[in-house]
Design a protein around this motif. Sequence first.
Motif, short mmCIF file in Angstrom:
data_model
loop_
_atom_site.label_atom_id
_atom_site.label_comp_id
_atom_site.label_asym_id
_atom_site.label_seq_id
_atom_site.Cartn_x
_atom_site.Cartn_y
_atom_site.Cartn_z
N THR A 1 0.86 -1.31 -0.08
CA THR A 1 -0.17 0.04 -0.12
C THR A 1 0.90 1.28 0.04
O THR A 1 0.47 2.28 -0.77
CB THR A 1 -0.85 -0.07 1.26
N GLY A 2 2.07 1.16 0.76
CA GLY A 2 2.88 2.38 0.83
C GLY A 2 3.60 2.72 -0.49
O GLY A 2 3.28 3.90 -1.10
N LEU B 1 0.61 4.11 -2.77
CA LEU B 1 0.28 5.69 -2.31
C LEU B 1 1.32 6.65 -2.91
O LEU B 1 1.06 7.70 -3.09
CB LEU B 1 0.02 5.58 -0.84
N ARG B 2 2.78 6.12 -2.88
CA ARG B 2 3.75 7.12 -3.11
C ARG B 2 3.71 7.38 -4.66
O ARG B 2 4.05 8.20 -5.13
CB ARG B 2 5.03 6.28 -2.78
N LEU C 1 1.40 11.79 3.82
CA LEU C 1 2.51 11.33 3.73
C LEU C 1 3.79 12.22 4.13
O LEU C 1 4.88 11.70 4.68
CB LEU C 1 2.85 10.68 2.41
N ASN D 1 2.09 10.80 8.69
CA ASN D 1 0.67 10.09 9.26
C ASN D 1 0.14 9.18 8.50
O ASN D 1 0.30 9.10 7.13
CB ASN D 1 -0.17 11.31 9.38
N VAL E 1 -2.50 7.27 6.22
CA VAL E 1 -3.67 7.91 5.16
C VAL E 1 -5.07 7.49 5.66
O VAL E 1 -5.01 6.31 6.37
CB VAL E 1 -3.48 7.43 3.77
N GLY F 1 1.97 -4.12 4.61
CA GLY F 1 1.58 -2.89 5.11
C GLY F 1 0.02 -2.34 5.12
O GLY F 1 -0.24 -1.46 5.44
N ARG G 1 -3.40 -1.63 8.68
CA ARG G 1 -2.49 -1.03 9.74
C ARG G 1 -3.35 -0.38 10.81
O ARG G 1 -2.77 0.20 11.71
CB ARG G 1 -1.72 0.34 8.84
N GLN H 1 -9.40 -1.10 9.46
CA GLN H 1 -8.66 -1.79 8.28
C GLN H 1 -9.10 -3.34 8.57
O GLN H 1 -9.19 -4.17 7.45
CB GLN H 1 -7.59 -1.36 8.03
N ARG I 1 14.39 7.70 0.45
CA ARG I 1 12.70 7.91 0.56
C ARG I 1 12.67 9.33 1.28
O ARG I 1 13.38 9.34 2.39
CB ARG I 1 12.07 6.71 1.38
N ARG J 1 6.22 8.38 11.85
CA ARG J 1 5.62 7.19 11.26
C ARG J 1 5.71 6.04 12.58
O ARG J 1 4.72 5.28 12.53
CB ARG J 1 6.49 6.63 10.10
P1 AMP Z 1 5.36 1.94 3.89
O1 AMP Z 1 5.93 2.05 2.47
O2 AMP Z 1 4.70 0.72 4.03
O3 AMP Z 1 6.43 2.37 4.81
O4 AMP Z 1 4.05 3.09 3.84
C1 AMP Z 1 4.44 4.60 3.64
C2 AMP Z 1 3.36 5.64 4.27
O5 AMP Z 1 2.24 5.10 3.49
C3 AMP Z 1 3.09 5.43 5.55
O6 AMP Z 1 3.71 5.97 6.21
C4 AMP Z 1 1.60 5.87 5.60
O7 AMP Z 1 1.51 7.03 5.52
C5 AMP Z 1 1.00 5.34 4.18
N1 AMP Z 1 0.44 3.95 4.42
C6 AMP Z 1 0.74 2.83 4.00
N2 AMP Z 1 0.04 1.69 4.03
C7 AMP Z 1 -1.21 2.38 4.75
C8 AMP Z 1 -2.00 1.72 5.39
N3 AMP Z 1 -2.64 0.34 5.33
N4 AMP Z 1 -2.90 2.59 6.11
C9 AMP Z 1 -2.62 4.04 6.03
N5 AMP Z 1 -1.68 4.46 5.61
C10 AMP Z 1 -0.81 3.69 4.81
#
Ligand code: AMP
Length: 212
Positions: free
Chosen positions: A35-36, A39-40, A57, A61, A63, A87, A90, A94, A158, A169
């Motif tokens: 998911t990260g 989202l990125r 991001l 925080n 999402v 991920g 979280r 969810q 990153r 985080r």
């Molecule tokens: P990660 O790459 O898994 O460290 O995720 C990077 C960022 O994406 C996190 O710090 C959150 O801001 C957001 N994120 C990723 N997965 C989730 C999730 N399941 N719920 C909420 N935010 C998420």
Amino acid sequence: MGLPRQILLLGPPGAGKGTHAKRLGRHLDVASCSTGSVLRLEESRKTELGARIHRYLKEGNFVPDDLVLEIVCNWLRSVDAEFVLDGFPRTLPQGDALDRFLSETQRPAATAVYLDVPLSLLEQRVANRVGCDPCSNVWSRSQAPGHCPDCGGAVSPRGDDSVELYRARFAEYQRKTLPLLPHYEDNKRLRRICGQGSPETVFQRILTALDS
Ligand code: AMP
């Protein structure tokens, strides 16, 4: 019976979820999703969703649940009944929503793998890691001096791995993700893994635990 084929990778940022989710996906020959990374990617493409999630991001925080759930449920609908999620979930809402989705779509409940790594090691790893833009693989600086060993793409740290953002985080993780563990433990669907050691050692521990 074989290994479970609906798997969730849980753990603090820097625990190795992304590395092991990809590897497990390849090992089991099932689709994996981070998911990260999704989202990125949305953020970098400046899509409408990307604009909505940018500030979360940027501040380290989470999402909001509804946005992440939409992404994950769409992805799950697009794959077979087997998957590795990195991920996600979280937060407790969810986790509940995922259970409901799997039950409503008549899929087996997922098994959660929790990677346990002490904060001092997490901070070292995160300070040392770089990511590849094209293939989103994560490396330590010494493994990828300037380019990704897999695809040759450029690697860079990153943005959210700065010390300050990492702490934000980690605080989110402690407050919102740790309460998920009893949710899976109570249903005997949690495998706790020591995440210290080489990626190879940790991966073998994961396979052994999933087999038990
Ligand atoms: P990660 O790459 O898994 O460290 O995720 C990077 C960022 O994406 C996190 O710090 C959150 O801001 C957001 N994120 C990723 N997965 C989730 C999730 N399941 N719920 C909420 N935010 C998420």
